[in-house]
Write an enzyme that holds these catalytic residues in place. Sequence first.
Site, PDB file in Angstrom:
ATOM      1  N   ASP A 152       7.118 -28.723   0.716  1.00  0.00           N
ATOM      2  CA  ASP A 152       8.320 -29.076   1.461  1.00  0.00           C
ATOM      3  C   ASP A 152       8.245 -28.563   3.143  1.00  0.00           C
ATOM      4  O   ASP A 152       7.448 -27.562   3.289  1.00  0.00           O
ATOM      5  CB  ASP A 152       9.391 -28.035   0.790  1.00  0.00           C
ATOM      6  CG  ASP A 152      10.865 -28.026   1.592  1.00  0.00           C
ATOM      7  OD1 ASP A 152      11.488 -28.918   1.150  1.00  0.00           O
ATOM      8  OD2 ASP A 152      11.036 -27.132   2.490  1.00  0.00           O
ATOM      9  N   ASN A 199      16.143 -31.569  12.114  1.00  0.00           N
ATOM     10  CA  ASN A 199      17.307 -32.879  12.191  1.00  0.00           C
ATOM     11  C   ASN A 199      18.234 -32.546  13.218  1.00  0.00           C
ATOM     12  O   ASN A 199      18.823 -33.442  13.893  1.00  0.00           O
ATOM     13  CB  ASN A 199      17.818 -33.386  10.786  1.00  0.00           C
ATOM     14  CG  ASN A 199      16.786 -34.112  10.192  1.00  0.00           C
ATOM     15  OD1 ASN A 199      16.037 -35.078  10.751  1.00  0.00           O
ATOM     16  ND2 ASN A 199      17.008 -34.151   8.779  1.00  0.00           N
ATOM     17  N   HIS A 227      18.213 -37.360  13.648  1.00  0.00           N
ATOM     18  CA  HIS A 227      17.693 -37.825  12.253  1.00  0.00           C
ATOM     19  C   HIS A 227      16.458 -38.770  12.449  1.00  0.00           C
ATOM     20  O   HIS A 227      15.562 -38.834  11.562  1.00  0.00           O
ATOM     21  CB  HIS A 227      18.903 -38.569  11.525  1.00  0.00           C
ATOM     22  CG  HIS A 227      19.790 -37.678  10.872  1.00  0.00           C
ATOM     23  ND1 HIS A 227      19.558 -36.786   9.837  1.00  0.00           N
ATOM     24  CD2 HIS A 227      20.884 -37.420  11.196  1.00  0.00           C
ATOM     25  CE1 HIS A 227      20.556 -36.291   9.449  1.00  0.00           C
ATOM     26  NE2 HIS A 227      21.489 -36.420  10.352  1.00  0.00           N
ATOM     27  N   ASP A 260      13.105 -38.549  10.557  1.00  0.00           N
ATOM     28  CA  ASP A 260      12.384 -39.779   9.844  1.00  0.00           C
ATOM     29  C   ASP A 260      10.784 -39.902  10.336  1.00  0.00           C
ATOM     30  O   ASP A 260      10.047 -40.145   9.647  1.00  0.00           O
ATOM     31  CB  ASP A 260      13.129 -40.873   9.992  1.00  0.00           C
ATOM     32  CG  ASP A 260      14.615 -40.988   9.187  1.00  0.00           C
ATOM     33  OD1 ASP A 260      14.620 -39.956   8.296  1.00  0.00           O
ATOM     34  OD2 ASP A 260      15.246 -41.853   9.469  1.00  0.00           O
ATOM     35  N   GLU A 267      13.031 -33.990   2.103  1.00  0.00           N
ATOM     36  CA  GLU A 267      11.618 -33.300   2.766  1.00  0.00           C
ATOM     37  C   GLU A 267      10.551 -32.919   1.962  1.00  0.00           C
ATOM     38  O   GLU A 267       9.654 -32.265   2.454  1.00  0.00           O
ATOM     39  CB  GLU A 267      11.928 -32.562   3.907  1.00  0.00           C
ATOM     40  CG  GLU A 267      12.241 -31.109   3.358  1.00  0.00           C
ATOM     41  CD  GLU A 267      13.999 -30.768   3.186  1.00  0.00           C
ATOM     42  OE1 GLU A 267      14.358 -29.943   3.017  1.00  0.00           O
ATOM     43  OE2 GLU A 267      14.364 -32.147   2.813  1.00  0.00           O
TER      44      GLU A 267
END
Length: 402
Positions: A278, A286, A291, A295, A321
């Site tokens: 993780d 973010n 975002h 990504d 994630e």
Amino acid sequence: QAAVTEGMVIVAPHLDDVYATATFTLAVPVLSLDNSVIGALIAVVDLSAVMPRLLQIARSSAGELVMLDLTGKPLLGTYQGGSSLTMIDFQVLQGLRAQTGEPMTFDGHLQHSVLGLAEMAESLPLIVVAERDRADIYQAWVVFRDMFLTLVVGLTLLVALLAWRMGRSIVTPLESLTSAAGRIADGDLSIQLPVSRRDELGRLTQVFNQMADNLRHSHQEFETASLALQKQNQLLETLSITDSLTGLYNRKKLDDILADQFARYQRNQHPFAVLLLDIDHFKILNDSHGHLAGDYVLAAVAKLLSQSIRSVDYAARYGGEEFVIVLPDTMISAAQEMAERIRRKVQATSYDFKEKTITVTLSVGVAESRKCDDSPYAIIARADKMLYEAKRAGRNQVRCAE
């Protein structure tokens, strides 16, 4: 005297010793102006005058001619050395006279067996016999027979040769067409027959080649369409098992991988390990960078994970994630070493996004398959538990389920 009293008189032909030849005598009465007989005119006719004609006939007929008087005595003949001619048997002579024009076999004037026939002169007491030696006739028949047999054999061979040539001219192209059709049926579409004729078989060969060309073009089009369809299917299959953002396996494919590994473990007891990873503080990333930056980091971390595992291992996006790495035939100690290596590599890597440098860390939970597990999700559950222990311990750590 007979001519004076009876009119014209012909004395039968005979061999005249005086003239040393065959002659016949012709007597005709001589009358005065008042039709009273005053004498007789007698002529002796030499029959040898007809020899040239007899020889001409003999040469054209391949036989011999003999002129006889009514007693059968030879007078003239076309035989070489005619003086040695002998009389034929009287009964034979009678038979020849009785059946004039009909061939008979008898001993001829040279005492050889001959085939002959006789004709009576119309105005003279003469018999003309035509004869030929039977040996000559047989020899001529043998020659004719041999010529006939040779002709028959030659014609038979010629007909056989023509039939063979005609058969080959038809059968050979048909065999070629049959063989070519068989090769096409076996999948060989490269066949091309030479066209060397201008008849129906040549036209059939042209049509066959056109058909083969059409089949080749159709096959090529089919192969092209099949390849394109195969690529599309592969793409669809890849898309169906791949996460569109990271390029790793998606959750559905991960479930299949875990099920397969768990089944193999139950069969042969070869352990496998699971890493649950993780990205730390991803929500803050973010919120602070957007975002799109999130990504970008997800894709970059996914690429790093793919480069860090073995060819037999599997990497998948678990959700958000979180990532999962499945390590077949791997003990917990080796899995822990790989987790540490990946954690350090991610920590040491920075990512440039829109003139900003971003760094992230990973928390990792590690678990190994156990005999008591009733499903692969039991392993996932232990790895998830270890992940949250790593987070509670301060993140950027690896925790293993012992």
